[in-house]
Scaffold this motif. Structure first.
Motif, PDB file in Angstrom:
ATOM      1  N   MET A 205      10.907  11.363  -1.953  1.00 31.47           N
ATOM      2  CA  MET A 205      10.590  10.254  -1.041  1.00 31.47           C
ATOM      3  C   MET A 205      11.446   9.030  -1.335  1.00 31.47           C
ATOM      4  O   MET A 205      11.927   8.369  -0.410  1.00 31.47           O
ATOM      5  N   LEU A 206      11.644   8.694  -2.591  1.00 33.76           N
ATOM      6  CA  LEU A 206      12.467   7.526  -2.933  1.00 33.76           C
ATOM      7  C   LEU A 206      13.908   7.710  -2.476  1.00 33.76           C
ATOM      8  O   LEU A 206      14.512   6.798  -1.921  1.00 33.76           O
ATOM      9  N   LEU A 207      14.460   8.894  -2.694  1.00 37.71           N
ATOM     10  CA  LEU A 207      15.832   9.137  -2.238  1.00 37.71           C
ATOM     11  C   LEU A 207      15.915   9.153  -0.712  1.00 37.71           C
ATOM     12  O   LEU A 207      16.911   8.721  -0.143  1.00 37.71           O
ATOM     13  N   THR A 208      14.870   9.615  -0.062  1.00 37.87           N
ATOM     14  CA  THR A 208      14.850   9.622   1.399  1.00 37.87           C
ATOM     15  C   THR A 208      14.766   8.207   1.950  1.00 37.87           C
ATOM     16  O   THR A 208      15.489   7.844   2.873  1.00 37.87           O
ATOM     17  N   ILE A 209      13.890   7.394   1.365  1.00 33.93           N
ATOM     18  CA  ILE A 209      13.652   6.041   1.860  1.00 33.93           C
ATOM     19  C   ILE A 209      14.793   5.103   1.503  1.00 33.93           C
ATOM     20  O   ILE A 209      15.227   4.301   2.324  1.00 33.93           O
ATOM     21  N   GLN A 210      15.285   5.174   0.287  1.00 31.13           N
ATOM     22  CA  GLN A 210      16.234   4.183  -0.212  1.00 31.13           C
ATOM     23  C   GLN A 210      17.693   4.511   0.051  1.00 31.13           C
ATOM     24  O   GLN A 210      18.547   3.666  -0.138  1.00 31.13           O
ATOM     25  N   THR A 211      17.987   5.720   0.444  1.00 33.35           N
ATOM     26  CA  THR A 211      19.381   6.101   0.682  1.00 33.35           C
ATOM     27  C   THR A 211      19.482   6.756   2.053  1.00 33.35           C
ATOM     28  O   THR A 211      18.478   7.051   2.688  1.00 33.35           O
ATOM     29  N   ASP A 212      20.689   6.982   2.477  1.00 31.93           N
ATOM     30  CA  ASP A 212      20.885   7.697   3.739  1.00 31.93           C
ATOM     31  C   ASP A 212      21.407   9.108   3.460  1.00 31.93           C
ATOM     32  O   ASP A 212      22.146   9.673   4.240  1.00 31.93           O
TER      33      ASP A 212
ATOM     34  N   VAL B 219      10.005  20.803   1.904  1.00 26.69           N
ATOM     35  CA  VAL B 219       8.600  21.096   1.600  1.00 26.69           C
ATOM     36  C   VAL B 219       7.986  19.948   0.803  1.00 26.69           C
ATOM     37  O   VAL B 219       6.873  19.487   1.102  1.00 26.69           O
ATOM     38  N   LEU B 220       8.713  19.467  -0.195  1.00 28.58           N
ATOM     39  CA  LEU B 220       8.199  18.359  -1.008  1.00 28.58           C
ATOM     40  C   LEU B 220       7.998  17.099  -0.170  1.00 28.58           C
ATOM     41  O   LEU B 220       6.998  16.392  -0.330  1.00 28.58           O
ATOM     42  N   ARG B 221       8.933  16.808   0.735  1.00 28.98           N
ATOM     43  CA  ARG B 221       8.799  15.634   1.595  1.00 28.98           C
ATOM     44  C   ARG B 221       7.576  15.795   2.512  1.00 28.98           C
ATOM     45  O   ARG B 221       6.804  14.859   2.698  1.00 28.98           O
ATOM     46  N   HIS B 222       7.411  16.977   3.059  1.00 26.73           N
ATOM     47  CA  HIS B 222       6.259  17.236   3.934  1.00 26.73           C
ATOM     48  C   HIS B 222       4.949  17.065   3.165  1.00 26.73           C
ATOM     49  O   HIS B 222       4.017  16.412   3.658  1.00 26.73           O
ATOM     50  N   ARG B 223       4.889  17.617   1.965  1.00 24.24           N
ATOM     51  CA  ARG B 223       3.673  17.492   1.155  1.00 24.24           C
ATOM     52  C   ARG B 223       3.398  16.026   0.814  1.00 24.24           C
ATOM     53  O   ARG B 223       2.252  15.580   0.847  1.00 24.24           O
ATOM     54  N   ALA B 224       4.439  15.298   0.490  1.00 29.25           N
ATOM     55  CA  ALA B 224       4.279  13.878   0.157  1.00 29.25           C
ATOM     56  C   ALA B 224       3.737  13.112   1.351  1.00 29.25           C
ATOM     57  O   ALA B 224       2.801  12.307   1.221  1.00 29.25           O
TER      58      ALA B 224
ATOM     59  N   TRP C 212       0.838  -1.194   0.000  1.00 33.59           N
ATOM     60  CA  TRP C 212       0.000   0.000   0.000  1.00 33.59           C
ATOM     61  C   TRP C 212       0.877   1.250   0.000  1.00 33.59           C
ATOM     62  O   TRP C 212       0.659   2.174  -0.795  1.00 33.59           O
ATOM     63  N   LEU C 213       1.883   1.276   0.877  1.00 30.50           N
ATOM     64  CA  LEU C 213       2.771   2.432   0.955  1.00 30.50           C
ATOM     65  C   LEU C 213       3.547   2.613  -0.349  1.00 30.50           C
ATOM     66  O   LEU C 213       3.695   3.731  -0.850  1.00 30.50           O
ATOM     67  N   TYR C 214       4.013   1.523  -0.921  1.00 25.82           N
ATOM     68  CA  TYR C 214       4.748   1.578  -2.178  1.00 25.82           C
ATOM     69  C   TYR C 214       3.869   2.183  -3.281  1.00 25.82           C
ATOM     70  O   TYR C 214       4.316   3.036  -4.043  1.00 25.82           O
ATOM     71  N   LYS C 215       2.608   1.767  -3.330  1.00 20.92           N
ATOM     72  CA  LYS C 215       1.676   2.330  -4.318  1.00 20.92           C
ATOM     73  C   LYS C 215       1.474   3.824  -4.084  1.00 20.92           C
ATOM     74  O   LYS C 215       1.407   4.609  -5.035  1.00 20.92           O
ATOM     75  N   GLN C 216       1.357   4.212  -2.808  1.00 14.40           N
ATOM     76  CA  GLN C 216       1.137   5.622  -2.488  1.00 14.40           C
ATOM     77  C   GLN C 216       2.330   6.469  -2.915  1.00 14.40           C
ATOM     78  O   GLN C 216       2.156   7.544  -3.492  1.00 14.40           O
ATOM     79  N   VAL C 217       3.528   6.004  -2.626  1.00 14.09           N
ATOM     80  CA  VAL C 217       4.722   6.753  -3.015  1.00 14.09           C
ATOM     81  C   VAL C 217       4.795   6.864  -4.532  1.00 14.09           C
ATOM     82  O   VAL C 217       5.091   7.921  -5.078  1.00 14.09           O
ATOM     83  N   ASN C 218       4.492   5.789  -5.231  1.00 15.98           N
ATOM     84  CA  ASN C 218       4.560   5.811  -6.697  1.00 15.98           C
ATOM     85  C   ASN C 218       3.439   6.613  -7.334  1.00 15.98           C
ATOM     86  O   ASN C 218       3.527   6.954  -8.516  1.00 15.98           O
ATOM     87  N   SER C 219       2.389   6.918  -6.588  1.00 19.46           N
ATOM     88  CA  SER C 219       1.303   7.729  -7.144  1.00 19.46           C
ATOM     89  C   SER C 219       1.511   9.224  -6.875  1.00 19.46           C
ATOM     90  O   SER C 219       0.731  10.044  -7.349  1.00 19.46           O
ATOM     91  N   LEU C 220       2.549   9.568  -6.137  1.00 19.60           N
ATOM     92  CA  LEU C 220       2.830  10.975  -5.844  1.00 19.60           C
ATOM     93  C   LEU C 220       3.278  11.700  -7.113  1.00 19.60           C
ATOM     94  O   LEU C 220       3.787  11.078  -8.044  1.00 19.60           O
ATOM     95  N   PRO C 221       3.123  13.014  -7.130  1.00 16.36           N
ATOM     96  CA  PRO C 221       3.686  13.788  -8.244  1.00 16.36           C
ATOM     97  C   PRO C 221       5.195  13.524  -8.343  1.00 16.36           C
ATOM     98  O   PRO C 221       5.848  13.211  -7.343  1.00 16.36           O
ATOM     99  N   ARG C 222       5.732  13.658  -9.538  1.00 19.09           N
ATOM    100  CA  ARG C 222       7.116  13.264  -9.831  1.00 19.09           C
ATOM    101  C   ARG C 222       8.131  13.788  -8.820  1.00 19.09           C
ATOM    102  O   ARG C 222       8.926  13.038  -8.285  1.00 19.09           O
ATOM    103  N   ARG C 223       8.146  15.065  -8.544  1.00 21.62           N
ATOM    104  CA  ARG C 223       9.146  15.658  -7.633  1.00 21.62           C
ATOM    105  C   ARG C 223       9.012  15.085  -6.220  1.00 21.62           C
ATOM    106  O   ARG C 223      10.002  14.744  -5.582  1.00 21.62           O
ATOM    107  N   GLU C 224       7.788  14.986  -5.731  1.00 22.59           N
ATOM    108  CA  GLU C 224       7.570  14.437  -4.392  1.00 22.59           C
ATOM    109  C   GLU C 224       8.011  12.972  -4.349  1.00 22.59           C
ATOM    110  O   GLU C 224       8.619  12.527  -3.373  1.00 22.59           O
ATOM    111  N   ARG C 225       7.698  12.227  -5.409  1.00 23.02           N
ATOM    112  CA  ARG C 225       8.091  10.818  -5.476  1.00 23.02           C
ATOM    113  C   ARG C 225       9.611  10.677  -5.448  1.00 23.02           C
ATOM    114  O   ARG C 225      10.155   9.850  -4.729  1.00 23.02           O
ATOM    115  N   GLU C 226      10.298  11.515  -6.213  1.00 23.12           N
ATOM    116  CA  GLU C 226      11.766  11.449  -6.248  1.00 23.12           C
ATOM    117  C   GLU C 226      12.362  11.740  -4.871  1.00 23.12           C
ATOM    118  O   GLU C 226      13.278  11.045  -4.431  1.00 23.12           O
TER     119      GLU C 226
END
Length: 161
Positions: A117-124, A143-148, A101-115
């Motif tokens: 979130m992916l860099l936040t989650i997958q990297t340190d 701001v983008l992370r907060h909106r996401a 469910w979370l993976y689907k939500q992240v992938n449904s975010l607008p492009r910038r927010e998704r990018e």
């Protein structure tokens, strides 16, 4: 000497770069090609600074070029979610459902927010490094992370019975 440096960079950055772009493409072959192209382009065009940030910038641009060429939307592949091995089958099932469910939500975010979130989650990476990779300010990344996160929270509240 250059071969040795290339090999060190390859060993250090291949996997995180591959995982990042695979989470965007959902196609193993595309992710492999983009990652390989990134090493060639990034190392031949690098003029100093943060090599890691430069490689992610080149990789992101490679992905955007591929997306333009293919003129298609990136879809979620639920089978890319890794599930930890656990003793309790029910707990594993619940965790799997939550991750999907979370993976689907992240992938449904607008492009910038998704990018972001992916860099936040997958990297340190720090916010500064993410900002450098995406060509944004640190404040904009935050701001983008907060909106996401707010979008995901709102969606989760809508889904609750």
């Amino acid at each position: 000497m250059k071969q040795e440096i290339f090999e060190q960079l390859y060993r250090r950055y291949y996997k995180p770069l591959f995982l990042y772009v695979y989470s965007l493409t959902h196609v193993k072959e595309d992710a492999e090609d983009l990652t390989a192209n990134t090493f060639v382009k990034a190392l031949t065009t690098f003029h100093g600074g943060n090599i890691q940030a430069w490689m992610y910038t080149v990789l992101r641009n490679e992905f955007l070029d591929l997306k333009k060429r293919q003129n298609r939307e990136v879809l979620c592949d639920e089978q890319t979610v890794e599930i930890p091995v656990m003793d309790d089958v029910l707990e594993t099932y619940i965790q799997n459902e939550q991750r999907q469910w979370l993976y689907k939500q992240v992938n449904s975010l607008p492009r910038r927010e998704r990018e972001v979130m992916l860099l936040t989650i997958q990297t340190d990476y720090s916010d500064r490094e993410i900002a450098e990779i995406l060509g944004l300010t640190v404040a904009h990344v935050r701001v983008l992370r907060h909106r996401a996160k707010q979008r995901i929270i709102t969606t989760s509240e809508e889904v609750k019975p």
